[in-house]
Design a protein around this motif. Structure first.
Motif, PDB file in Angstrom:
ATOM      1  N   SER A 239       0.710  -1.052  -0.053  1.00 60.57           N
ATOM      2  CA  SER A 239       0.075   0.196  -0.052  1.00 60.57           C
ATOM      3  C   SER A 239       0.616   1.286  -0.107  1.00 60.57           C
ATOM      4  CB  SER A 239      -0.971  -0.017   1.085  1.00 60.57           C
ATOM      5  OG  SER A 239      -0.319   0.131   2.449  1.00 60.57           O
ATOM      6  N   LEU A 240       2.102   1.136   0.300  1.00 61.77           N
ATOM      7  CA  LEU A 240       2.808   2.115   0.056  1.00 61.77           C
ATOM      8  C   LEU A 240       3.722   2.261  -1.072  1.00 61.77           C
ATOM      9  CD1 LEU A 240       5.023   1.838   3.683  1.00 61.77           C
ATOM     10  CD2 LEU A 240       2.747   3.149   3.136  1.00 61.77           C
ATOM     11  N   THR A 241       3.722   3.782  -1.416  1.00 62.15           N
ATOM     12  CA  THR A 241       4.738   3.960  -2.590  1.00 62.15           C
ATOM     13  C   THR A 241       5.931   4.939  -2.258  1.00 62.15           C
ATOM     14  OG1 THR A 241       3.154   6.089  -2.923  1.00 62.15           O
ATOM     15  CG2 THR A 241       2.583   4.217  -4.011  1.00 62.15           C
ATOM     16  N   SER A 242       6.897   4.722  -3.252  1.00 63.00           N
ATOM     17  CA  SER A 242       8.207   5.537  -3.381  1.00 63.00           C
ATOM     18  C   SER A 242       8.897   4.986  -1.673  1.00 63.00           C
ATOM     19  CB  SER A 242       7.773   6.966  -3.269  1.00 63.00           C
ATOM     20  OG  SER A 242       9.111   7.740  -3.367  1.00 63.00           O
ATOM     21  N   PHE A 256      15.917  -7.050   1.871  1.00 61.65           N
ATOM     22  CA  PHE A 256      15.431  -6.463   0.383  1.00 61.65           C
ATOM     23  C   PHE A 256      14.935  -7.393  -0.352  1.00 61.65           C
ATOM     24  CE2 PHE A 256      19.671  -3.513   1.361  1.00 61.65           C
ATOM     25  CZ  PHE A 256      18.778  -2.825   2.258  1.00 61.65           C
ATOM     26  N   ALA A 257      15.254  -8.548  -0.180  1.00 65.89           N
ATOM     27  CA  ALA A 257      14.614  -9.687  -1.088  1.00 65.89           C
ATOM     28  C   ALA A 257      13.313 -10.030  -0.425  1.00 65.89           C
ATOM     29  CB  ALA A 257      15.304 -10.957  -0.971  1.00 65.89           C
ATOM     30  N   THR A 258      13.112 -10.020   0.800  1.00 65.66           N
ATOM     31  CA  THR A 258      11.749 -10.103   1.549  1.00 65.66           C
ATOM     32  C   THR A 258      10.902  -8.836   0.773  1.00 65.66           C
ATOM     33  OG1 THR A 258      12.728 -10.961   3.403  1.00 65.66           O
ATOM     34  CG2 THR A 258      10.315 -10.116   3.576  1.00 65.66           C
ATOM     35  N   LEU A 259      11.241  -7.695   0.858  1.00 63.66           N
ATOM     36  CA  LEU A 259      10.540  -6.636   0.224  1.00 63.66           C
ATOM     37  C   LEU A 259      10.013  -7.104  -1.081  1.00 63.66           C
ATOM     38  CD1 LEU A 259      12.013  -3.742   1.905  1.00 63.66           C
ATOM     39  CD2 LEU A 259       9.923  -4.575   2.617  1.00 63.66           C
ATOM     40  N   ASP A 260      10.991  -7.397  -1.978  1.00 61.97           N
ATOM     41  CA  ASP A 260      10.713  -7.412  -3.321  1.00 61.97           C
ATOM     42  C   ASP A 260       9.636  -8.761  -3.492  1.00 61.97           C
ATOM     43  OD1 ASP A 260      11.722  -7.376  -6.062  1.00 61.97           O
ATOM     44  OD2 ASP A 260      11.998  -9.645  -5.812  1.00 61.97           O
ATOM     45  N   ALA A 261       9.775  -9.828  -2.475  1.00 58.33           N
ATOM     46  CA  ALA A 261       9.152 -10.935  -2.673  1.00 58.33           C
ATOM     47  C   ALA A 261       7.174 -10.442  -2.474  1.00 58.33           C
ATOM     48  CB  ALA A 261       9.378 -12.022  -1.691  1.00 58.33           C
ATOM     49  N   LEU A 262       7.362  -9.550  -1.591  1.00 64.64           N
ATOM     50  CA  LEU A 262       6.314  -9.047  -1.183  1.00 64.64           C
ATOM     51  C   LEU A 262       5.700  -7.972  -2.131  1.00 64.64           C
ATOM     52  CD1 LEU A 262       6.699  -8.133   2.687  1.00 64.64           C
ATOM     53  CD2 LEU A 262       5.369  -9.761   1.587  1.00 64.64           C
ATOM     54  N   GLY A 263       6.562  -7.641  -3.172  1.00 66.75           N
ATOM     55  CA  GLY A 263       5.790  -6.962  -4.348  1.00 66.75           C
ATOM     56  C   GLY A 263       6.380  -5.459  -4.247  1.00 66.75           C
ATOM     57  N   VAL A 264       7.140  -5.268  -3.032  1.00 63.08           N
ATOM     58  CA  VAL A 264       7.663  -3.602  -2.972  1.00 63.08           C
ATOM     59  C   VAL A 264       8.878  -3.510  -3.729  1.00 63.08           C
ATOM     60  CG1 VAL A 264       8.480  -2.122  -1.027  1.00 63.08           C
ATOM     61  CG2 VAL A 264       6.619  -3.861  -0.789  1.00 63.08           C
ATOM     62  N   LYS A 265       8.901  -2.555  -4.418  1.00 61.59           N
ATOM     63  CA  LYS A 265      10.212  -2.123  -5.324  1.00 61.59           C
ATOM     64  C   LYS A 265      10.721  -0.689  -4.769  1.00 61.59           C
ATOM     65  CE  LYS A 265       9.197  -5.464  -7.858  1.00 61.59           C
ATOM     66  NZ  LYS A 265       9.883  -6.763  -7.620  1.00 61.59           N
ATOM     67  N   LEU A 286      18.152  10.165   4.435  1.00 60.47           N
ATOM     68  CA  LEU A 286      17.873   8.858   3.813  1.00 60.47           C
ATOM     69  C   LEU A 286      16.650   8.826   3.384  1.00 60.47           C
ATOM     70  CD1 LEU A 286      18.591   6.069   2.567  1.00 60.47           C
ATOM     71  CD2 LEU A 286      18.354   5.266   5.023  1.00 60.47           C
ATOM     72  N   ALA A 287      15.572   9.327   4.286  1.00 58.89           N
ATOM     73  CA  ALA A 287      14.101   9.046   4.101  1.00 58.89           C
ATOM     74  C   ALA A 287      13.786  10.144   3.026  1.00 58.89           C
ATOM     75  CB  ALA A 287      13.189   9.366   5.362  1.00 58.89           C
ATOM     76  N   GLN A 288      14.300  11.320   3.006  1.00 55.05           N
ATOM     77  CA  GLN A 288      14.007  12.423   1.832  1.00 55.05           C
ATOM     78  C   GLN A 288      13.985  11.758   0.438  1.00 55.05           C
ATOM     79  OE1 GLN A 288      16.421  15.683   2.709  1.00 55.05           O
ATOM     80  NE2 GLN A 288      15.366  16.363   4.627  1.00 55.05           N
ATOM     81  N   GLN A 289      14.602  10.628   0.297  1.00 54.49           N
ATOM     82  CA  GLN A 289      14.668  10.191  -1.108  1.00 54.49           C
ATOM     83  C   GLN A 289      13.472   9.502  -1.673  1.00 54.49           C
ATOM     84  OE1 GLN A 289      18.639   8.364  -2.079  1.00 54.49           O
ATOM     85  NE2 GLN A 289      19.135   8.655   0.173  1.00 54.49           N
ATOM     86  N   GLY A 290      12.551   9.399  -0.767  1.00 57.10           N
ATOM     87  CA  GLY A 290      11.275   8.895  -0.955  1.00 57.10           C
ATOM     88  C   GLY A 290      10.245   9.327  -0.080  1.00 57.10           C
ATOM     89  N   ASP A 309       6.508  10.487  11.053  1.00 59.02           N
ATOM     90  CA  ASP A 309       5.390   9.659  10.921  1.00 59.02           C
ATOM     91  C   ASP A 309       5.121   8.599   9.551  1.00 59.02           C
ATOM     92  OD1 ASP A 309       4.116  11.273  12.886  1.00 59.02           O
ATOM     93  OD2 ASP A 309       3.669  12.767  11.516  1.00 59.02           O
ATOM     94  N   ASN A 310       6.151   8.680   8.760  1.00 60.15           N
ATOM     95  CA  ASN A 310       6.206   7.940   7.716  1.00 60.15           C
ATOM     96  C   ASN A 310       7.410   7.079   7.706  1.00 60.15           C
ATOM     97  OD1 ASN A 310       8.391   9.747   7.788  1.00 60.15           O
ATOM     98  ND2 ASN A 310       8.192  10.142   5.388  1.00 60.15           N
ATOM     99  N   TRP A 311       7.757   6.621   9.029  1.00 57.78           N
ATOM    100  CA  TRP A 311       8.847   5.449   9.090  1.00 57.78           C
ATOM    101  C   TRP A 311       8.096   4.301   9.563  1.00 57.78           C
ATOM    102  CZ3 TRP A 311      13.694   7.951  11.904  1.00 57.78           C
ATOM    103  CH2 TRP A 311      14.081   9.018  11.306  1.00 57.78           C
ATOM    104  N   TRP A 312       8.427   3.087   9.071  1.00 55.70           N
ATOM    105  CA  TRP A 312       7.660   1.997   9.343  1.00 55.70           C
ATOM    106  C   TRP A 312       8.777   0.879   9.476  1.00 55.70           C
ATOM    107  CZ3 TRP A 312       2.143   2.009   8.701  1.00 55.70           C
ATOM    108  CH2 TRP A 312       1.783   3.188   8.042  1.00 55.70           C
ATOM    109  N   TYR A 313       8.281  -0.403  10.165  1.00 52.63           N
ATOM    110  CA  TYR A 313       9.237  -1.600  10.289  1.00 52.63           C
ATOM    111  C   TYR A 313       8.325  -2.697   9.858  1.00 52.63           C
ATOM    112  CZ  TYR A 313       7.436  -3.029  14.851  1.00 52.63           C
ATOM    113  OH  TYR A 313       6.537  -3.232  15.922  1.00 52.63           O
TER     114      TYR A 313
END
Length: 344
Positions: A239-242, A256-265, A286-290, A309-313
């Protein structure tokens, strides 16, 4: 430097500059590796032969460790063990070296609000996730003695396979199923803390990812929903973009491979050193890049005091194959029954 070491230890066929550096370093690294091997064997032999006496706790001690340097997925296994034992009505406690933290004294009892600068990221993660008693100390027997004051009846150690000053009843070794044992050389020439022969002496082998061997329990890390570090809100990863992804763990590509498997690019995948401390400014830049910053749970426990507010784990849970998973819990319960009550 970390990338060079990774290549030298784990790539089967070195090429170009990496191969040249490896060949130049071999005459120095090989004797150091032999020395490390001799010291490692002698240290263990002293306890096996009784020349040094290991501390024996009045409750079962279960080691979750590995024979390689770096992250293999031990902490998720510790969390899995704790949750399984709690479901059985047992009262597990966890001890750790507390790597990455510097407590004002040792042993140190980890509270729910203890900072990672004091106790290290993994002990804080385990305490927050499970709620069980956790203690840290370089001398693990001191941490065990502290936990015994908190009504525990099973001790689980996060790492510590080579800490022979603490007697143990059951040893679990977690293996990185992708990288396995690299070039099978001991430190610093390769990633091994002990030779692969040590695996013949442990109770259970758990293969994290990759192809498990016939004598290994297969394991994978199952991700759940993303959790907002600041608010606790949950959402699907897709549901998250960028997304800007970061990981300060033993092997960041696994995250990073786990995120890719979830469909997150992710627009950026930023690896950090294992246990690295973060400043708010570094992560803000770092966060300013997305639009969203996504990290591991192990990283998140270091960021609660300054998260945006836009930091997730992304929390993950160890899933271990049957019948090995049940066999591990059964063995612990059998050992526990032999010990009886800690106060007996």
């Amino acid at each position: 430097m970390a990338a060079l070491i990774e290549a030298m230890w784990y790539q089967r066929k070195l090429k170009g500059k990496t191969r040249v550096i490896y060949l130049l370093l071999w005459p120095l690294l090989w004797p150091l590796s032999q020395l490390f091997s001799a010291i490692s064997r002698r240290k263990r032999r002293q306890y096996v032969d009784g020349k040094k006496i290991a501390y024996r706790a009045p409750v079962p001690v279960v080691i979750v460790g590995n024979i390689t340097a770096g992250g293999n997925g031990k902490t998720p296994v510790v969390v899995w063990l704790v949750e399984q034992l709690l479901a059985q009505g047992l009262k597990p406690g966890v001890v750790s070296r507390g790597y990455g933290g510097k407590a004002p004294y040792y042993p140190y009892f980890v509270e729910s609000d203890t900072n990672t600068d004091i106790a290290g990221d993994e002990p804080v993660l385990i305490r927050r996730r499970t709620g069980v008693a956790v203690a840290v100390a370089p001398v693990r027997s001191e941490a065990v003695k502290l936990l015994l004051k908190h009504d525990v009846d099973v001790i689980i150690t996060d790492d510590g396979l080579q800490h022979y000053a603490l007697a143990r009843d059951i040893e679990l070794v977690v293996i990185d199923g992708q990288r396995r044992f690299g070039n099978q050389q001991l430190l610093p020439l390769g990633p091994l803390r002990e030779s692969c022969q040590r695996l013949n002496e442990v109770d259970f082998l758990i293969c994290n990812g990759g192809q498990a061997q016939t004598n290994e329990a297969a394991m994978y890390l199952a991700p759940s929903e993303l959790i907002n570090i600041k608010t606790g809100a949950r959402c699907a990863a897709t549901s998250l973009t960028s997304v800007v992804a970061m990981a300060g763990i033993g092997h960041p590509p696994r995250f990073f491979a786990t995120l890719d498997a979830l469909g997150v690019k992710p627009v950026v995948c930023q690896p950090f050193a294992d246990h690295q401390a973060f400043t708010q400014q570094t992560l803000l830049e770092l966060a300013q890049q997305g639009q969203h910053l996504v990290m591991t749970e192990k990283d998140a426990v270091k960021c609660y005091s300054f998260a945006e507010d836009n930091w997730w784990y992304l929390p993950v849970d160890a899933v271990i194959s049957e019948p090995q998973a049940s066999a591990i819990i059964k063995r612990i319960i059998e050992v526990k029954e032999k010990y009886g009550s800690p106060s007996a």
